[in-house]
Scaffold this motif. Structure first.
Motif, PDB file in Angstrom:
ATOM      1  N   LEU A 163       0.853  -1.183   0.000  1.00 58.03           N
ATOM      2  CA  LEU A 163       0.000   0.000   0.000  1.00 58.03           C
ATOM      3  C   LEU A 163       0.889   1.232   0.000  1.00 58.03           C
ATOM      4  O   LEU A 163       1.704   1.431   0.908  1.00 58.03           O
ATOM      5  N   LEU A 164       0.741   2.086  -1.017  1.00 57.64           N
ATOM      6  CA  LEU A 164       1.563   3.282  -1.132  1.00 57.64           C
ATOM      7  C   LEU A 164       1.003   4.408  -0.275  1.00 57.64           C
ATOM      8  O   LEU A 164      -0.126   4.337   0.226  1.00 57.64           O
ATOM      9  N   SER A 165       1.792   5.459  -0.120  1.00 58.27           N
ATOM     10  CA  SER A 165       1.368   6.591   0.710  1.00 58.27           C
ATOM     11  C   SER A 165       0.141   7.288   0.150  1.00 58.27           C
ATOM     12  O   SER A 165      -0.609   7.938   0.885  1.00 58.27           O
ATOM     13  N   THR A 166      -0.091   7.147  -1.162  1.00 58.55           N
ATOM     14  CA  THR A 166      -1.237   7.760  -1.824  1.00 58.55           C
ATOM     15  C   THR A 166      -2.528   6.978  -1.614  1.00 58.55           C
ATOM     16  O   THR A 166      -3.603   7.430  -2.011  1.00 58.55           O
ATOM     17  N   GLY A 167      -2.425   5.779  -1.013  1.00 58.01           N
ATOM     18  CA  GLY A 167      -3.579   4.902  -0.877  1.00 58.01           C
ATOM     19  C   GLY A 167      -3.715   3.928  -2.026  1.00 58.01           C
ATOM     20  O   GLY A 167      -4.609   3.069  -2.007  1.00 58.01           O
ATOM     21  N   GLU A 168      -2.856   4.057  -3.029  1.00 59.53           N
ATOM     22  CA  GLU A 168      -2.875   3.132  -4.157  1.00 59.53           C
ATOM     23  C   GLU A 168      -2.275   1.793  -3.723  1.00 59.53           C
ATOM     24  O   GLU A 168      -1.267   1.743  -3.017  1.00 59.53           O
ATOM     25  N   LEU A 169      -2.903   0.706  -4.158  1.00 55.69           N
ATOM     26  CA  LEU A 169      -2.416  -0.631  -3.888  1.00 55.69           C
ATOM     27  C   LEU A 169      -1.637  -1.123  -5.102  1.00 55.69           C
ATOM     28  O   LEU A 169      -2.125  -1.026  -6.231  1.00 55.69           O
ATOM     29  N   VAL A 170      -0.423  -1.620  -4.860  1.00 66.31           N
ATOM     30  CA  VAL A 170       0.374  -2.139  -5.972  1.00 66.31           C
ATOM     31  C   VAL A 170       0.685  -3.603  -5.719  1.00 66.31           C
ATOM     32  O   VAL A 170       0.801  -4.049  -4.573  1.00 66.31           O
ATOM     33  N   CYS A 171       0.813  -4.343  -6.796  1.00 67.21           N
ATOM     34  CA  CYS A 171       1.179  -5.749  -6.731  1.00 67.21           C
ATOM     35  C   CYS A 171       2.325  -5.992  -7.700  1.00 67.21           C
ATOM     36  O   CYS A 171       2.206  -5.724  -8.907  1.00 67.21           O
ATOM     37  N   VAL A 172       3.448  -6.448  -7.173  1.00 65.50           N
ATOM     38  CA  VAL A 172       4.619  -6.793  -7.981  1.00 65.50           C
ATOM     39  C   VAL A 172       4.710  -8.314  -8.024  1.00 65.50           C
ATOM     40  O   VAL A 172       4.537  -8.970  -6.998  1.00 65.50           O
ATOM     41  N   TYR A 173       5.003  -8.884  -9.211  1.00 62.74           N
ATOM     42  CA  TYR A 173       4.912 -10.333  -9.332  1.00 62.74           C
ATOM     43  C   TYR A 173       5.858 -10.880 -10.396  1.00 62.74           C
ATOM     44  O   TYR A 173       6.353 -10.180 -11.271  1.00 62.74           O
ATOM     45  N   ARG A 174       6.094 -12.154 -10.263  1.00 58.63           N
ATOM     46  CA  ARG A 174       6.904 -12.926 -11.201  1.00 58.63           C
ATOM     47  C   ARG A 174       6.049 -13.329 -12.401  1.00 58.63           C
ATOM     48  O   ARG A 174       4.859 -13.614 -12.257  1.00 58.63           O
ATOM     49  N   VAL A 175       6.670 -13.375 -13.582  1.00 61.97           N
ATOM     50  CA  VAL A 175       5.976 -13.909 -14.756  1.00 61.97           C
ATOM     51  C   VAL A 175       6.794 -14.992 -15.456  1.00 61.97           C
ATOM     52  O   VAL A 175       6.328 -15.616 -16.405  1.00 61.97           O
ATOM     53  N   GLY A 176       8.029 -15.203 -15.023  1.00 56.67           N
ATOM     54  CA  GLY A 176       8.919 -16.210 -15.590  1.00 56.67           C
ATOM     55  C   GLY A 176      10.161 -16.295 -14.722  1.00 56.67           C
ATOM     56  O   GLY A 176      10.258 -15.623 -13.695  1.00 56.67           O
ATOM     57  N   SER A 177      11.120 -17.111 -15.133  1.00 56.83           N
ATOM     58  CA  SER A 177      12.321 -17.288 -14.336  1.00 56.83           C
ATOM     59  C   SER A 177      13.557 -16.890 -15.120  1.00 56.83           C
ATOM     60  O   SER A 177      13.815 -17.442 -16.187  1.00 56.83           O
ATOM     61  N   GLY A 178      14.304 -15.932 -14.587  1.00 57.89           N
ATOM     62  CA  GLY A 178      15.588 -15.570 -15.176  1.00 57.89           C
ATOM     63  C   GLY A 178      15.606 -14.190 -15.794  1.00 57.89           C
ATOM     64  O   GLY A 178      14.693 -13.778 -16.494  1.00 57.89           O
ATOM     65  N   LEU A 179      16.678 -13.453 -15.484  1.00 62.14           N
ATOM     66  CA  LEU A 179      16.931 -12.160 -16.106  1.00 62.14           C
ATOM     67  C   LEU A 179      17.924 -12.341 -17.242  1.00 62.14           C
ATOM     68  O   LEU A 179      18.741 -13.250 -17.217  1.00 62.14           O
ATOM     69  N   PRO A 180      17.879 -11.482 -18.281  1.00 61.90           N
ATOM     70  CA  PRO A 180      17.021 -10.291 -18.398  1.00 61.90           C
ATOM     71  C   PRO A 180      15.638 -10.564 -18.973  1.00 61.90           C
ATOM     72  O   PRO A 180      14.852  -9.656 -19.142  1.00 61.90           O
ATOM     73  N   LYS A 181      15.349 -11.825 -19.278  1.00 60.72           N
ATOM     74  CA  LYS A 181      14.104 -12.151 -19.961  1.00 60.72           C
ATOM     75  C   LYS A 181      12.876 -11.741 -19.160  1.00 60.72           C
ATOM     76  O   LYS A 181      11.941 -11.162 -19.709  1.00 60.72           O
ATOM     77  N   TRP A 182      12.868 -12.012 -17.866  1.00 61.54           N
ATOM     78  CA  TRP A 182      11.642 -11.838 -17.099  1.00 61.54           C
ATOM     79  C   TRP A 182      11.848 -10.944 -15.876  1.00 61.54           C
ATOM     80  O   TRP A 182      11.998 -11.440 -14.751  1.00 61.54           O
ATOM     81  N   PRO A 183      11.846  -9.636 -16.078  1.00 64.67           N
ATOM     82  CA  PRO A 183      11.826  -8.730 -14.920  1.00 64.67           C
ATOM     83  C   PRO A 183      10.473  -8.807 -14.217  1.00 64.67           C
ATOM     84  O   PRO A 183       9.499  -9.342 -14.761  1.00 64.67           O
ATOM     85  N   TYR A 184      10.431  -8.274 -13.002  1.00 66.04           N
ATOM     86  CA  TYR A 184       9.149  -8.209 -12.298  1.00 66.04           C
ATOM     87  C   TYR A 184       8.158  -7.371 -13.088  1.00 66.04           C
ATOM     88  O   TYR A 184       8.526  -6.395 -13.746  1.00 66.04           O
ATOM     89  N   HIS A 185       6.897  -7.746 -12.989  1.00 64.45           N
ATOM     90  CA  HIS A 185       5.809  -6.973 -13.571  1.00 64.45           C
ATOM     91  C   HIS A 185       4.964  -6.386 -12.441  1.00 64.45           C
ATOM     92  O   HIS A 185       5.059  -6.827 -11.294  1.00 64.45           O
ATOM     93  N   ILE A 186       4.168  -5.411 -12.788  1.00 62.72           N
ATOM     94  CA  ILE A 186       3.409  -4.683 -11.771  1.00 62.72           C
ATOM     95  C   ILE A 186       2.005  -4.376 -12.277  1.00 62.72           C
ATOM     96  O   ILE A 186       1.786  -4.128 -13.469  1.00 62.72           O
ATOM     97  N   SER A 187       1.047  -4.423 -11.350  1.00 61.80           N
ATOM     98  CA  SER A 187      -0.310  -3.927 -11.599  1.00 61.80           C
ATOM     99  C   SER A 187      -0.689  -3.032 -10.426  1.00 61.80           C
ATOM    100  O   SER A 187      -0.225  -3.241  -9.297  1.00 61.80           O
TER     101      SER A 187
END
Length: 231
Positions: free
Chosen positions: A69-93
């Motif tokens: 939960l950010l200071s603005t009240g916005e909720l963020v979710c960071v997640y995996r979509v695959g295994s290994g960099l640089p192919k699969w960095p974290y994604h966010i919604s």
């Protein structure tokens, strides 16, 4: 916890998906975890931006995740979509309505990933994020847009401070960034962080000298704990 509810993420394969293609969902509980109900789909595998131009790795779809939960009240979710960099960095919604609806999956930041993130907003306002593969890292930012991060290379710190028989094996031992790219058999790169005092973070990670097999009961090998104070 948000508005008296516990929020948690789960992921799974729906009937329409193929093998190892996940959707990530939000569930909530009003009775301290005794029962849960579905709230929303945070991200679906077919909405993940394609990465055909990057070498190696297969798309899994959104799975291992961390809510913040950010200071603005916005909720963020960071997640995996695959295994290994640089192919699969974290994604966010992101959600502006407490998790009822979410923005489409987007790359959070190139070069930061790839498995099971642990994201915390500290009392100081700093965002702390741990994870890796390859490598074990702690990333820090004061930008709630999460576009830029400061990298703390925990793998390198480990190898600089541990005894020789406790070091992480790396793919290029003569590299100036020794410890950055520890081989998968040396760590799952799964981590967890918590704030134990304002601006002070405790981070747990594993060193796996037996590969990903269970260590013998008589072994003295252990997971590692790293504590850092963030000014």
């Amino acid at each position: 916890e948000l508005d008296g509810k516990w929020l948690y993420t789960i992921y799974g394969q729906l009937d329409r998906s193929g093998r190892y293609l996940y959707d990530l969902m939000l569930v909530s509980s009003v009775d301290h975890g005794r029962t849960w109900e579905y709230v929303s789909t945070i991200a679906s595998y077919h909405d993940v931006p394609p990465r055909a131009d990057m070498p190696g790795g297969n798309l899994e779809g959104p799975d291992e995740a961390s809510l913040c939960l950010l200071s603005t009240g916005e909720l963020v979710c960071v997640y995996r979509v695959g295994s290994g960099l640089p192919k699969w960095p974290y994604h966010i919604s992101r959600s502006k309505d407490g998790g009822k609806t979410w923005s489409k999956p987007a790359i959070m930041c190139e070069g930061i990933g790839s498995v099971e993130p642990s994201l915390k907003r500290l009392a100081t306002g700093t965002l702390a994020l741990s994870g890796g593969r390859p490598g074990i890292h702690l990333w820090l930012t004061n930008d709630e847009g999460m576009a830029t991060w400061h990298d703390v290379n925990i793998g390198a710190h480990h190898n600089a401070t541990c005894e020789a028989d406790e070091k992480l094996q790396v793919t290029t031992p003569d590299s100036p960034a020794i410890g950055e790219y520890c081989v998968d058999s040396q760590s799952t790169c799964y981590t967890e962080i918590c704030e134990i005092a304002p601006g002070r973070v405790l981070m747990v990670y594993d060193r796996s000298p037996f590969g990903w097999n269970q260590g013998p009961m008589e072994s003295n090998e252990r997971s590692m704990v790293f504590e850092v104070e963030i000014a």
